[in-house]
Design a protein around this motif. Structure first.
Motif, PDB file in Angstrom:
ATOM      1  N   CYS A 121       3.263  24.364 -44.171  1.00 29.99           N
ATOM      2  CA  CYS A 121       2.748  24.636 -43.032  1.00 29.99           C
ATOM      3  C   CYS A 121       3.876  25.527 -42.152  1.00 29.99           C
ATOM      4  CB  CYS A 121       2.088  23.574 -42.034  1.00 29.99           C
ATOM      5  SG  CYS A 121       0.713  22.720 -43.031  1.00 29.99           S
ATOM      6  N   ASP A 122       5.010  25.191 -42.195  1.00 35.95           N
ATOM      7  CA  ASP A 122       6.240  25.673 -41.200  1.00 35.95           C
ATOM      8  C   ASP A 122       6.472  27.036 -41.775  1.00 35.95           C
ATOM      9  OD1 ASP A 122       7.344  24.518 -43.356  1.00 35.95           O
ATOM     10  OD2 ASP A 122       9.036  23.686 -42.021  1.00 35.95           O
ATOM     11  N   VAL A 123       6.138  27.615 -42.865  1.00 35.00           N
ATOM     12  CA  VAL A 123       6.660  28.889 -43.542  1.00 35.00           C
ATOM     13  C   VAL A 123       5.327  29.833 -43.467  1.00 35.00           C
ATOM     14  CG1 VAL A 123       7.662  29.778 -45.185  1.00 35.00           C
ATOM     15  CG2 VAL A 123       8.335  27.593 -44.710  1.00 35.00           C
ATOM     16  N   ALA A 124       5.370  31.030 -42.862  1.00 36.92           N
ATOM     17  CA  ALA A 124       4.318  31.856 -42.725  1.00 36.92           C
ATOM     18  C   ALA A 124       4.282  32.568 -44.379  1.00 36.92           C
ATOM     19  CB  ALA A 124       4.408  32.910 -41.737  1.00 36.92           C
ATOM     20  N   GLN A 125       3.148  32.615 -44.961  1.00 36.45           N
ATOM     21  CA  GLN A 125       3.103  33.414 -46.099  1.00 36.45           C
ATOM     22  C   GLN A 125       3.231  34.858 -46.154  1.00 36.45           C
ATOM     23  OE1 GLN A 125       0.558  31.742 -49.169  1.00 36.45           O
ATOM     24  NE2 GLN A 125       0.044  30.229 -47.758  1.00 36.45           N
ATOM     25  N   TRP A 126       2.725  35.374 -44.843  1.00 31.72           N
ATOM     26  CA  TRP A 126       2.460  36.623 -44.692  1.00 31.72           C
ATOM     27  C   TRP A 126       2.609  37.041 -43.184  1.00 31.72           C
ATOM     28  CZ3 TRP A 126      -0.994  39.494 -41.459  1.00 31.72           C
ATOM     29  CH2 TRP A 126      -1.140  40.944 -42.104  1.00 31.72           C
ATOM     30  N   ARG A 127       3.658  37.963 -42.912  1.00 24.48           N
ATOM     31  CA  ARG A 127       3.305  38.678 -41.431  1.00 24.48           C
ATOM     32  C   ARG A 127       3.226  40.115 -41.298  1.00 24.48           C
ATOM     33  NH1 ARG A 127       6.967  34.705 -38.274  1.00 24.48           N
ATOM     34  NH2 ARG A 127       7.530  33.325 -39.399  1.00 24.48           N
ATOM     35  N   LEU A 128       2.718  40.593 -40.129  1.00 25.10           N
ATOM     36  CA  LEU A 128       2.652  41.851 -39.890  1.00 25.10           C
ATOM     37  C   LEU A 128       3.286  41.960 -38.425  1.00 25.10           C
ATOM     38  CD1 LEU A 128       1.655  44.942 -40.766  1.00 25.10           C
ATOM     39  CD2 LEU A 128      -0.632  44.170 -39.606  1.00 25.10           C
ATOM     40  N   GLY A 129       4.084  42.995 -38.510  1.00 32.66           N
ATOM     41  CA  GLY A 129       4.718  43.010 -37.218  1.00 32.66           C
ATOM     42  C   GLY A 129       5.482  41.973 -36.636  1.00 32.66           C
ATOM     43  N   GLY A 130       5.714  40.770 -37.450  1.00 32.81           N
ATOM     44  CA  GLY A 130       6.177  39.541 -36.948  1.00 32.81           C
ATOM     45  C   GLY A 130       5.115  38.565 -36.651  1.00 32.81           C
TER      46      GLY A 130
END
Length: 157
Positions: A121-130
């Protein structure tokens, strides 16, 4: 003369959670981004909002319809607030409830346990523009809820 904006609010109350929950399902099943526990918590209010908004199209009486749309708007807002919390956990602004979950399905065997993906839950699997998916859910859900409440304040009959 005030224009009746309730039909727009009712349509938004249905389309916002359909789009956001649909996007989550596409990212899961097409993009292989497995949901963590907090991701699931964001989905439940959207599912409730879809049911409430759909009922608002068939409910007898304008008062019942307005109540159902308002409740759908609250459910969408709740999902957005959970998204804010989840994004904060991903950015390590605060501690979450759990650090990881598993998406195991089927019979429980040692082999299935070992092969199940662990999703933190504490690690984003995907980001766009942060911005993570939880962050996008927060932005679009809160904006959608505001739009619903804003358009509901129009003419009443």
């Amino acid at each position: 003369m005030t224009r009746d904006r309730f039909p727009t609010a009712r349509l938004l109350a249905l389309l916002v959670p359909v789009a956001l929950l649909g996007g989550a399902l596409v990212s899961q099943y097409v993009g292989k981004l497995y949901p963590c526990e907090l991701c699931w918590f964001q989905r439940y209010p959207h599912a409730a909002a879809i049911v409430l908004a759909a009922l608002a199209f068939v409910a007898p009486g304008r008062t019942a319809q307005r109540l159902l749309v308002a409740l759908a708007g609250v459910a969408i807002l709740v999902s957005g607030l959970i998204g804010v919390f989840h994004a904060g956990v991903e950015y390590h602004w605060w501690q979450g409830f759990t650090e990881c979950t598993s998406t195991m399905t089927g019979p429980v065997t040692l082999d299935s346990i070992m092969k199940a993906p662990i999703v933190r839950c504490d690690v984003a699997q995907w980001r766009l523009g942060g911005i993570s998916l939880a962050g996008f859910n927060a932005v679009f859900s809160i904006a959608g809820a505001i739009a619903i409440f804003w358009t509901m304040r129009g003419k009443r009959s």
